[in-house]
Design an enzyme around this catalytic site. Structure first.
Site, PDB file in Angstrom:
ATOM      1  N   HIS A 245      89.950  77.234  80.141  1.00 53.62           N
ATOM      2  CA  HIS A 245      89.520  78.102  81.243  1.00 53.62           C
ATOM      3  C   HIS A 245      89.279  77.244  82.482  1.00 53.62           C
ATOM      4  O   HIS A 245      89.329  76.009  82.419  1.00 53.62           O
ATOM      5  CB  HIS A 245      88.244  78.874  80.878  1.00 53.62           C
ATOM      6  CG  HIS A 245      87.124  78.019  80.396  1.00 53.62           C
ATOM      7  ND1 HIS A 245      86.447  77.147  81.216  1.00 53.62           N
ATOM      8  CD2 HIS A 245      86.578  77.871  79.165  1.00 53.62           C
ATOM      9  CE1 HIS A 245      85.530  76.530  80.518  1.00 53.62           C
ATOM     10  NE2 HIS A 245      85.581  76.926  79.252  1.00 53.62           N
TER      11      HIS A 245
HETATM   12  P1  TYD Z   1      82.586  78.573  76.570  1.00 55.77           P
HETATM   13  O1  TYD Z   1      82.227  77.951  77.879  1.00 55.77           O
HETATM   14  O2  TYD Z   1      83.590  79.682  76.571  1.00 55.77           O
HETATM   15  O3  TYD Z   1      83.057  77.455  75.541  1.00 55.77           O
HETATM   16  P2  TYD Z   1      84.222  76.360  75.694  1.00 55.77           P
HETATM   17  O4  TYD Z   1      83.540  75.055  75.827  1.00 55.77           O
HETATM   18  O5  TYD Z   1      85.053  76.445  74.480  1.00 55.77           O
HETATM   19  O6  TYD Z   1      84.976  76.726  76.901  1.00 55.77           O
HETATM   20  O7  TYD Z   1      81.227  79.063  75.882  1.00 55.77           O
HETATM   21  C1  TYD Z   1      81.236  79.624  74.588  1.00 55.77           C
HETATM   22  C2  TYD Z   1      80.121  80.660  74.541  1.00 55.77           C
HETATM   23  O8  TYD Z   1      78.851  80.019  74.689  1.00 55.77           O
HETATM   24  C3  TYD Z   1      80.236  81.683  75.651  1.00 55.77           C
HETATM   25  O9  TYD Z   1      80.679  82.896  75.115  1.00 55.77           O
HETATM   26  C4  TYD Z   1      78.833  81.838  76.184  1.00 55.77           C
HETATM   27  C5  TYD Z   1      78.032  80.742  75.598  1.00 55.77           C
HETATM   28  N1  TYD Z   1      77.488  79.808  76.603  1.00 55.77           N
HETATM   29  C6  TYD Z   1      76.236  80.031  77.139  1.00 55.77           C
HETATM   30  O10 TYD Z   1      75.571  81.047  76.840  1.00 55.77           O
HETATM   31  N2  TYD Z   1      75.694  79.135  78.017  1.00 55.77           N
HETATM   32  C7  TYD Z   1      76.374  78.017  78.376  1.00 55.77           C
HETATM   33  O11 TYD Z   1      75.854  77.199  79.164  1.00 55.77           O
HETATM   34  C8  TYD Z   1      77.698  77.799  77.850  1.00 55.77           C
HETATM   35  C9  TYD Z   1      78.504  76.595  78.241  1.00 55.77           C
HETATM   36  C10 TYD Z   1      78.207  78.709  76.968  1.00 55.77           C
END
Ligand code: TYD
Length: 134
Positions: A51
């Site tokens: 993303h």
């Molecule tokens: P995401 O940023 O999509 O993970 P990746 O590192 O794989 O891109 O985050 C995964 C899930 O965690 C997302 O659905 C929401 C939660 N999340 C939070 O609640 N707070 C945060 O600071 C982060 C980074 C994620």
């Protein structure tokens, strides 16, 4: 500093008793740190990310072990292999970013310029390319 990804060398105090590094906001990191999160226990072969953020800036540190950060700026892709706990990768806004090739027991520490906001995410690569073209 705000447009290009950049590897930051953090301070390190090498010591026979064990090494020490540290980070101060607006000194070693070009933004105020509003949030810190970490990614751990990643099963072999898994990928995180996939993303972009519209406004968020980050610094990513391989606190333990190693992994690759793959960044796409809309034109070209660059791969950064992180394996030193005294290096941070600055990731500006509007970069498609993925984390992969995690070693066993690796920990990714991420310093972020703002609170979590799902509306700041672009989770579709084609939409990212469109928004990049502006
Ligand atoms: P995401 O940023 O999509 O993970 P990746 O590192 O794989 O891109 O985050 C995964 C899930 O965690 C997302 O659905 C929401 C939660 N999340 C939070 O609640 N707070 C945060 O600071 C982060 C980074 C994620």
């Amino acid at each position: 500093m705000t447009d290009d990804p950049k590897l930051i060398e953090l301070p390190k105090f090498l010591d026979e008793r064990g090494n020490l590094s540290f980070i101060e906001e607006l000194r070693h990191v070009p933004f105020e740190i509003k949030r810190t999160y970490w990614i751990y226990d990643v099963p072999g072969g898994e990928k995180r990310g996939g993303h972009a953020y519209r406004e968020l800036e980050e610094v990513i540190i391989a606190l333990s072990g190693s992994f690759d950060v793959v960044l796409h700026d809309g034109t070209q892709e660059k791969r950064f292999s992180l394996n030193r706990s005294y290096n941070g990768l600055y990731v500006p806004r509007m970069m498609w970013r993925g984390l992969e090739n995690f070693s066993t027991n690796s920990v990714a520490l991420i310093l972020a310029s703002d609170a979590y906001d799902e509306l700041d995410y672009i989770r579709d690569f084609e939409l990212f390319i469109q928004e990049k073209k502006g």
